[in-house]
Every structure is written in C-alpha cells, then in structure tokens.
Design an enzyme around this catalytic site. Sequence first.
Site, short mmCIF file in Angstrom:
data_model
loop_
_atom_site.label_atom_id
_atom_site.label_comp_id
_atom_site.label_asym_id
_atom_site.label_seq_id
_atom_site.Cartn_x
_atom_site.Cartn_y
_atom_site.Cartn_z
N ASP A 161 -37.59 -24.34 9.02
CA ASP A 161 -37.29 -25.81 9.73
C ASP A 161 -36.47 -25.97 10.44
OD1 ASP A 161 -36.63 -28.32 9.15
OD2 ASP A 161 -37.06 -28.10 7.09
N HIS A 196 -39.89 -32.99 0.61
CA HIS A 196 -38.20 -32.89 -0.48
C HIS A 196 -37.47 -34.60 -0.22
CE1 HIS A 196 -37.91 -32.17 4.32
NE2 HIS A 196 -36.26 -32.59 3.70
N ASP A 197 -37.87 -35.68 0.34
CA ASP A 197 -36.96 -36.28 1.13
C ASP A 197 -37.68 -38.03 0.09
OD1 ASP A 197 -35.83 -35.02 2.67
OD2 ASP A 197 -36.42 -35.75 4.58
N ASP A 246 -36.62 -31.02 12.43
CA ASP A 246 -36.47 -32.40 11.46
C ASP A 246 -36.65 -33.12 12.97
OD1 ASP A 246 -35.29 -32.44 9.47
OD2 ASP A 246 -33.22 -32.72 10.11
N GLU A 259 -41.47 -34.44 11.60
CA GLU A 259 -41.39 -34.81 11.39
C GLU A 259 -40.72 -36.14 12.22
OE1 GLU A 259 -37.89 -36.07 8.15
OE2 GLU A 259 -37.00 -35.15 9.82
#
Length: 544
Positions: free
Chosen positions: A107, A342-343, A209, A272
Amino acid sequence: MTVALDRKWWHDAVVYQLYPRSFQDSDGDGIGDLEGIIRRLDYLNDGTPGSLGVDAVWLSPTFPSPMKDFGYDVLDYRGVHPDFGDLATMDRLIAECHKRSIRVLLDWVPNHTSDQHPWFLESRSSKVAPKRNWYVWRDEKADGSFPNNWVSAFGGPAWTFDPATGQYYLHSFLEEQPDLNWRNPEVVAAMHDVLRFWLDRGVDGFRIDVMGMIVKHPGLADNPPAPGWKPGGSDYARFLWRNNRNHPDVYPAVRGIRRVLDEYADRVAVGEVFGTAEEVAAYYGGDSLDGLHLAFNFQFIFESEADRRFTPWDAEAIRRIVANAERALPPGAQPCWAFGNHDRSRFLSRHNHDGHGYARARAAALLLLGLRGTPFVFYGEEIGMPDVAIPENRLQDPARFRSTGRDPERTPMQWDSSEGRGFSTAEPWLPYGPLDINVAAQADDETSILSLYRRAIWLRKQTAALLRGSLELLPAAPGIAAFARRAPGAKAAVVVVNTSLEAQEFAAPGTGSVLLATDEALAGARFATTVTLPPLAAAWLQLD
Ligand code: GLC
Ligand code: MG
C-alpha cells in the site's frame, strides 16, 4: 473491436485485502504481524480447492509509522513497522507468497507522510529549508483566515498553523499527515524511488492510497460550495471537492507512476479513486491505457461521493452501476470491484437492516466474483464477518467521520471458536466479533459462506467466460439483475441475482445448467427457459 490481448496475471486474479494488524498475531502482542500472515498463507492458497484460492494479496500499510492513522501516516517508506516485523520478514513473506503463486501488493501512500517523517521535520524547520517546498505551505489570507476553504477528509480545516515559521501546512487528512507537494520534481523523484525500492525487492505492485488527490489546483483555489448542504451537515459534504480531487493535473502524475511500473515486468498499480464512473475511468489513461492498470469502482459501497449514502442491495442499482462502468471504461480496460474495505462498514452489516444481511452477503459473493474485472475480497468477507460494536474505551481510529470511526470493520480475523479466536494469545488490539463466525466452524461445512467463496473462486479459474468474457446486461424482471459473460470458444455464463424478498422467475437466454448457486437446491439443476430464484438468491448459469 479487438480487445487488448496482452493479458497479464492481474486480469485473471482475485485479490484479497489483508489488514495486517488483524490477520494473525504470531508473537503474542495482540497485533497481527507478517510472521502471522506467513503462517496463514496456505489458507489463502495452497494450490488446492480446499484453500480459498486467491491469486494476490494487498497488505494495508506495513511501514514504520506513529500509527496515528494506522500506517497511513508513513515515517519511512523503505522499512517495516516493528509491530509487523522487519525487512527480512517482509522478504520472506514475499518469497512464501510467490511459492504459492500469490502475488503481493503493498500500500503506497503518496499523498502525505507522517508529520514525524524526516522530510517534514526538515520542511517545517525553516522557511528556507531545502525541503520547505516538499510540502504545501501557505500564508494566511489578508483577513487572517485559512489559506483556502478546503476541509480535511476527516473533518475540520485542511490547514494547520505552524508557529515556528508562521505559515499553514496543508493536510487533506489528519494534521499528523501533511500533504506532499507533487508539483515539486524532487518529491516526484523521491516517491518514484520508493516504488523502485519495493519493485526491486520483488513486490508485484501497489494499491495506491488517495490517488486522486496528489496534485491539486495550481493556485489552490477554493472549492465551490455544495448545493444542498445545510448547516449541521458534515464538513466533508460542505464543498464540492473540485480543486483538490480528480483535478486534471493529476493525470500526468499518474502516467509518471505508470512509467515507473513499466520499468519492470508484470507489475500492477491499482488506485484508490473516488467519483463518477467517468472520473474513475479517467485513471486508466484513455484509449492508450497508459494510466493505472486498475482503478477501484466503489459504487457498490456508495454511488455518490457527495452524500455517501450506502448503495442499497437492489437489482436496479446493480444494473445501473455495471452499465455505467462498462460504458465509461476505455476499450481494453479492466474493471476493478470491491464491496468492502478497511474504511467502510462491512457489506453484511450495511445490508442487515431486516436481518437478511447474511443472505445478501452470499449473493454478493457470486456477483463480485461473476463481474467482468478484478475483484477484491476484504479479509473476513469470506466468512461473513460483520461490523463489531466497539466499546467507547476501546476505540482506536482517530478519524471519526463516522461516529464509531473505522474500527468496526477492522477487528481480528476469526480463525476458530477459542477465546483468542486463533488470532492471538493476548488481549487483541480491537475486540473480537461473535464467537460462532469463524473459519474452523465453516471449513468443512458445505453450506457455509466460506465454502461458497472457495467454490466460486476455483470455479471462476476454470470458467473462461467468467474469467475473461465480455459482459452484456440481460433484460430481467424488476428485482433481478442478470448479465451474460461470453468468451470465444467457451460456453456462455450468466450471472443472475435476485435482490427481492420474493422468489423470482428469470427468463434465461437459452437452455443450460446451474453452475453454482447460493441455494444448494439449485446447484447442478438443468433449466430450459426459466430459472426460479429463491428470495435473495444468486446463481451462475452455464448456457449449452
Ligand atoms: C485512504 C485509506 C484510509 C486512510 C486515508 C488517508 O482512504 O484507505 O484508511 O485513512 O487514505 O491515508
Ligand atoms: Mg504480533
């Protein structure tokens, strides 16, 4: 139209998102680590259908970090946080994955560093520091107000005043996450070198990200107010994020990142990104496909960034989202889908208002794995893990854009029904979920959601139409979403989902048999013209 025939591994891959803190603790500190992940790799893929069969893992950040944003505040892009292990363990993890034909994505967090990163410490030290311009510093406006009206994604102004030098610095997230200045070629070069560092170590690519925010409006112009925002509404929704997200100047930077990956064979970048189907599609680089290999389409989580209302489990929404994505993507582009991460509140909990979340989660597995594209499975989705309610005194996530923060979807993987769930021998960093939802309880149960995921993933590998086929939406009654997948030389497949609470008749475009279904009773059945789908069921059909 000929579609790019240069197929790569990631075109056929199912990717599994691992949240390293929560997968497996190996050293008894209540925090998952790399050694723990290594021990669980056979669960992910041991080459047999008894394992999940995923082709790649994406690890949320593993770098040294003060953990203000659980690793998305990076202190050193070239290391490993001691909670997780060290570089040698990471090298071993990569090797052990590759032994099992599992690719590894790290990531990469290019938009910001930790405020403790040596680059920022130098940058904030003086207005003439050589790295001053590595971050975004501005004076207050003449009237004493913030340099512009941008807000942090986590709420509050995106600017923090630093008394030492009397200027504000920009942070699109926490104030401990200052934004890098991607208009500075030195930053670009340094960040590209980070990619090379890991590519040289053998990683197969990156999840990137906050891809869409790295380059902002050149003059940092104010964002326009969002029509319809009312006082009391969230800071986040107050403005249209026009000048700090998906700004046209971001695309050249994206191409630059792609060129670094192209220095190596067979690597992949998945961004993302947030926005409409068109905005997502733009990250692929247009017809030349010289942008990202993949960009997430999150519309099954929410369709509109502005109101962030969860997308309902609804046939019409499915048809719309799929149609929009297919229409927007340039020829040869590979869609990329995720139903959770995870968000965001977990799928099962988002769709459980009437207690049918579990049935919908089963159907979602067949939709996700039946779509054209690269599917991302979030750890625990395959065993039906729900959001876990976290007591106030155990909340960890500082970003409270949801009142609970994001801890509910980040709880430890549940391996068995022992007190430590097979995850840890110590108090875990976040509480566990319900005891009965675990891998051991489902592994040998043919009717479990884990068995459904396994079967779907392995069947997908063997079914050319599902793996590589085109996608064509089919007419269907309200309550049903269906599409055909066709590949040359292979039998066609049809993915059909009944999102209604009643049984529905689906008029199949031919005779055939049921390949796989959420309901055992359907599996293997022959059909002539219609298939009756039980409430909330989904199926993969094979046409003769
Ligand atoms: C991304 C991450 C999220 C993080 C944020 C800031 O949205 O997925 O977890 O907080 O970026 O890095
Ligand atoms: Mg540990």
